[in-house]
Enzyme design. Sequence first.
Site, PDB file in Angstrom:
ATOM      1  N   LYS A 183     -12.385  12.149  33.378  1.00  0.00           N
ATOM      2  CA  LYS A 183     -13.717  12.764  33.504  1.00  0.00           C
ATOM      3  C   LYS A 183     -14.674  11.762  34.134  1.00  0.00           C
ATOM      4  O   LYS A 183     -15.081  10.789  33.509  1.00  0.00           O
ATOM      5  CB  LYS A 183     -14.283  13.209  32.150  1.00  0.00           C
ATOM      6  CG  LYS A 183     -15.474  14.157  32.389  1.00  0.00           C
ATOM      7  CD  LYS A 183     -16.492  14.199  31.302  1.00  0.00           C
ATOM      8  CE  LYS A 183     -17.546  13.143  31.342  1.00  0.00           C
ATOM      9  NZ  LYS A 183     -18.457  13.187  32.515  1.00  0.00           N
ATOM     10  N   TYR A 219     -15.839  10.719  17.442  1.00  0.00           N
ATOM     11  CA  TYR A 219     -14.987  11.856  17.855  1.00  0.00           C
ATOM     12  C   TYR A 219     -13.548  11.633  17.392  1.00  0.00           C
ATOM     13  O   TYR A 219     -12.882  12.537  16.907  1.00  0.00           O
ATOM     14  CB  TYR A 219     -14.973  12.032  19.375  1.00  0.00           C
ATOM     15  CG  TYR A 219     -16.297  12.317  20.057  1.00  0.00           C
ATOM     16  CD1 TYR A 219     -17.325  12.993  19.409  1.00  0.00           C
ATOM     17  CD2 TYR A 219     -16.499  11.939  21.379  1.00  0.00           C
ATOM     18  CE1 TYR A 219     -18.529  13.257  20.067  1.00  0.00           C
ATOM     19  CE2 TYR A 219     -17.692  12.200  22.039  1.00  0.00           C
ATOM     20  CZ  TYR A 219     -18.707  12.857  21.378  1.00  0.00           C
ATOM     21  OH  TYR A 219     -19.874  13.116  22.031  1.00  0.00           O
ATOM     22  N   GLU A 239     -15.150  -0.043  26.943  1.00  0.00           N
ATOM     23  CA  GLU A 239     -15.757  -1.080  27.799  1.00  0.00           C
ATOM     24  C   GLU A 239     -17.231  -0.724  27.898  1.00  0.00           C
ATOM     25  O   GLU A 239     -17.589   0.242  28.560  1.00  0.00           O
ATOM     26  CB  GLU A 239     -15.125  -1.066  29.196  1.00  0.00           C
ATOM     27  CG  GLU A 239     -13.662  -1.411  29.234  1.00  0.00           C
ATOM     28  CD  GLU A 239     -13.383  -2.863  28.912  1.00  0.00           C
ATOM     29  OE1 GLU A 239     -14.317  -3.683  29.016  1.00  0.00           O
ATOM     30  OE2 GLU A 239     -12.249  -3.162  28.540  1.00  0.00           O
ATOM     31  N   CYS A 276     -22.327  -3.959  34.478  1.00  0.00           N
ATOM     32  CA  CYS A 276     -22.230  -4.263  33.046  1.00  0.00           C
ATOM     33  C   CYS A 276     -22.288  -5.768  32.810  1.00  0.00           C
ATOM     34  O   CYS A 276     -22.758  -6.222  31.773  1.00  0.00           O
ATOM     35  CB  CYS A 276     -20.957  -3.670  32.473  1.00  0.00           C
ATOM     36  SG  CYS A 276     -19.498  -4.122  33.407  1.00  0.00           S
ATOM     37  N   GLU A 334     -30.447  -3.363  27.648  1.00  0.00           N
ATOM     38  CA  GLU A 334     -29.756  -3.361  28.938  1.00  0.00           C
ATOM     39  C   GLU A 334     -30.571  -2.498  29.904  1.00  0.00           C
ATOM     40  O   GLU A 334     -30.711  -1.293  29.692  1.00  0.00           O
ATOM     41  CB  GLU A 334     -28.349  -2.788  28.771  1.00  0.00           C
ATOM     42  CG  GLU A 334     -27.532  -2.897  30.031  1.00  0.00           C
ATOM     43  CD  GLU A 334     -26.149  -2.269  29.902  1.00  0.00           C
ATOM     44  OE1 GLU A 334     -26.019  -1.247  29.224  1.00  0.00           O
ATOM     45  OE2 GLU A 334     -25.209  -2.810  30.509  1.00  0.00           O
TER      46      GLU A 334
HETATM   47  P1  NAD Z   1     -23.012   6.615  29.759  1.00  0.00           P
HETATM   48  O1  NAD Z   1     -22.517   6.057  28.493  1.00  0.00           O
HETATM   49  O2  NAD Z   1     -24.283   7.366  29.761  1.00  0.00           O
HETATM   50  O3  NAD Z   1     -21.937   7.600  30.401  1.00  0.00           O
HETATM   51  C1  NAD Z   1     -20.596   7.206  30.613  1.00  0.00           C
HETATM   52  C2  NAD Z   1     -19.705   8.430  30.558  1.00  0.00           C
HETATM   53  O4  NAD Z   1     -19.817   9.024  29.272  1.00  0.00           O
HETATM   54  C3  NAD Z   1     -20.064   9.511  31.572  1.00  0.00           C
HETATM   55  O5  NAD Z   1     -18.868  10.067  32.088  1.00  0.00           O
HETATM   56  C4  NAD Z   1     -20.817  10.524  30.728  1.00  0.00           C
HETATM   57  O6  NAD Z   1     -20.710  11.837  31.232  1.00  0.00           O
HETATM   58  C5  NAD Z   1     -20.110  10.402  29.398  1.00  0.00           C
HETATM   59  N1  NAD Z   1     -20.959  10.814  28.262  1.00  0.00           N
HETATM   60  C6  NAD Z   1     -22.308  10.696  28.153  1.00  0.00           C
HETATM   61  N2  NAD Z   1     -22.732  11.195  26.971  1.00  0.00           N
HETATM   62  C7  NAD Z   1     -21.618  11.621  26.314  1.00  0.00           C
HETATM   63  C8  NAD Z   1     -21.396  12.229  25.041  1.00  0.00           C
HETATM   64  N3  NAD Z   1     -22.400  12.497  24.218  1.00  0.00           N
HETATM   65  N4  NAD Z   1     -20.124  12.520  24.695  1.00  0.00           N
HETATM   66  C9  NAD Z   1     -19.096  12.260  25.528  1.00  0.00           C
HETATM   67  N5  NAD Z   1     -19.246  11.713  26.751  1.00  0.00           N
HETATM   68  C10 NAD Z   1     -20.494  11.388  27.138  1.00  0.00           C
HETATM   69  O7  NAD Z   1     -23.044   5.382  30.774  1.00  0.00           O
HETATM   70  P2  NAD Z   1     -23.522   5.357  32.288  1.00  0.00           P
HETATM   71  O8  NAD Z   1     -25.007   5.469  32.325  1.00  0.00           O
HETATM   72  O9  NAD Z   1     -22.713   6.314  33.097  1.00  0.00           O
HETATM   73  O10 NAD Z   1     -23.067   3.882  32.729  1.00  0.00           O
HETATM   74  C11 NAD Z   1     -23.818   2.759  32.442  1.00  0.00           C
HETATM   75  C12 NAD Z   1     -23.251   2.025  31.245  1.00  0.00           C
HETATM   76  O11 NAD Z   1     -21.880   1.711  31.466  1.00  0.00           O
HETATM   77  C13 NAD Z   1     -23.926   0.709  31.010  1.00  0.00           C
HETATM   78  O12 NAD Z   1     -24.184   0.551  29.636  1.00  0.00           O
HETATM   79  C14 NAD Z   1     -22.897  -0.307  31.489  1.00  0.00           C
HETATM   80  O13 NAD Z   1     -23.024  -1.575  30.926  1.00  0.00           O
HETATM   81  C15 NAD Z   1     -21.632   0.357  31.123  1.00  0.00           C
HETATM   82  N6  NAD Z   1     -20.502  -0.191  31.888  1.00  0.00           N
HETATM   83  C16 NAD Z   1     -19.608  -1.015  31.230  1.00  0.00           C
HETATM   84  C17 NAD Z   1     -18.535  -1.573  31.940  1.00  0.00           C
HETATM   85  C18 NAD Z   1     -17.538  -2.475  31.243  1.00  0.00           C
HETATM   86  O14 NAD Z   1     -16.443  -2.658  31.777  1.00  0.00           O
HETATM   87  N7  NAD Z   1     -17.846  -3.054  30.090  1.00  0.00           N
HETATM   88  C19 NAD Z   1     -18.379  -1.307  33.293  1.00  0.00           C
HETATM   89  C20 NAD Z   1     -19.314  -0.471  33.924  1.00  0.00           C
HETATM   90  C21 NAD Z   1     -20.369   0.089  33.191  1.00  0.00           C
END
Ligand code: NAD
Length: 502
Positions: free
Chosen positions: A191, A255, A267, A302, A401
């Site tokens: 997804k 979940y 991650e 990140c 962040e």
């Molecule tokens: P996000 O957590 O908002 O979304 C990530 C994914 O989760 C998306 O596919 C989104 O549709 C899904 N999602 C959102 N709400 C959900 C819910 N309630 N239930 C199930 N799925 C849900 O993150 P983002 O804004 O897309 O990305 C930014 C974040 O990702 C930052 O915090 C960044 O640090 C992190 N990130 C971490 C790494 C790592 O390797 N540690 C790498 C890249 C990004």
Amino acid sequence: MELPSAQEWRQRAETLRFRSQALINGQFVDAASGKTFAAVSPTDGRHLADVASCGEEDINRAVASARAAFEDKRWSSRSPTERKKVLQQFARLITKHRDELALIETLDMGKPIADSTSVDVRATADCFDWYAEAIDKIYDEIAPTDDQNLALITREPLGVVAAVVPWNFPMLMAAWKVAPALATGNSVVLKPAEQSSLSALRLGELALEAGIPEGVFNVTPGIGPEAGRALGLHMDVDGLFFTGSTQVGKFFMEYAAKSNLKKIGLELGGKSPNILLSSYRDVEGAAKTSANSIFFNQGQMCTAPSRLIVEKSIQDRVVQTIVETAAEYVPGDPLDPATRMGALVDERHTARVLSFVDAAKEDGATIALGGDRAREDSGGCYVNPTVFDNVTNSMTVAREEIFGPMLSVIPVEDADEAVRTANDTCYGLAAAVWTDDLNVAHKVSKGIRAGLVYVNCYDCDDITVPFGGFKQSGIGRDKSLHAIDKYTELKTTWIRLNGSAD
Ligand code: NAD
């Protein structure tokens, strides 16, 4: 690397066609509800496509197709060498379609085309190639038991693996999960983030062309609390591997607990400390690298070194060099190969990032640079590189962040205070220390609680090293052979050799 001109990219963008339906069981299909969401380009606000918005019914179909593929062993029973050949062909196709995939990524989430081609597409192809190459070189084990028994320790695929990924490196974050999952024989439901679904759908199409059997790799775009949640709660998903925010990562643990205790890998976010000490001979060089690292990908990293913890004696020199380097990151047209700073992912995120400027002012930080929108007449989402000076570690901009091109400079007296400040966070993803004193380098790098520590550098990267965080930055590691552990179960099989009943 020779890239087409800005004009050529713009012309290609006009005629580019996007896959926008879900990929389930080898077929591109609408969501069962018929619902879609709009993919809008943050580069200029143009409408790119209406993307299938998968809900529970679609997730059920995708998981059922992945389960059927796993049970009839159309992929998992192929020898590692056979899987390797198919995945290598997939990597070759990704490279062959470099320009198209890079253009999709840039239009969909706003990063500069030079980065999409040289970082995102290249590293995605490399990732599939590396796990393909690795998989027929990993041996199982025989335990050193007594000689009347044979205890085999073997790895088996989990079964149905779901991957839920963010938008900052849409293809690459997917590849870090999908490549080891497929290499080890699992079936996958991916997804992508709703802000950036288009490249994942094209990857799904290329996977079919490469010979990955139908149903083995499914792509279900959708809204997080709908499609992502349905995957998290699904009783027939064996493992769910997530990259995204810490807040949503916690939902996935919930979940899993509420459903089938599926394996979870996380991650998550970071607020990475970057410690610059006066004992480093090239203070300006370190400041320049620090600026490049915080402004790369519009700060949507990140691992972004968003807290620059600097010894007071060199603070002014460091801030001056960072401000000078930021001039190279004036936002430009992402389709121009010379642009180093593109657009943020969407309007909502841009508004959130800009809200930290008011927070910084209220808390008493100095705005040394930026803090405002750029290219307002473009219709896109651009923010100037921003530096907050004289920040204390308790201020909002040092704790949350931001995930944008914003740096907080935190002055400290010495290395000991620097380490205390560095660790005063709920995150533990990445960190750096700059010093020529070997003892200080060792002491500081050992003292910092983070999964990745850079000494006299930042953002070194290679698929061979594990990637992931301590504390609330996550659970488990992506990349390297360590990732294989996440996508396999260990099985012990005892074989009695002497035929005796005792
Ligand atoms: P996000 O957590 O908002 O979304 C990530 C994914 O989760 C998306 O596919 C989104 O549709 C899904 N999602 C959102 N709400 C959900 C819910 N309630 N239930 C199930 N799925 C849900 O993150 P983002 O804004 O897309 O990305 C930014 C974040 O990702 C930052 O915090 C960044 O640090 C992190 N990130 C971490 C790494 C790592 O390797 N540690 C790498 C890249 C990004």
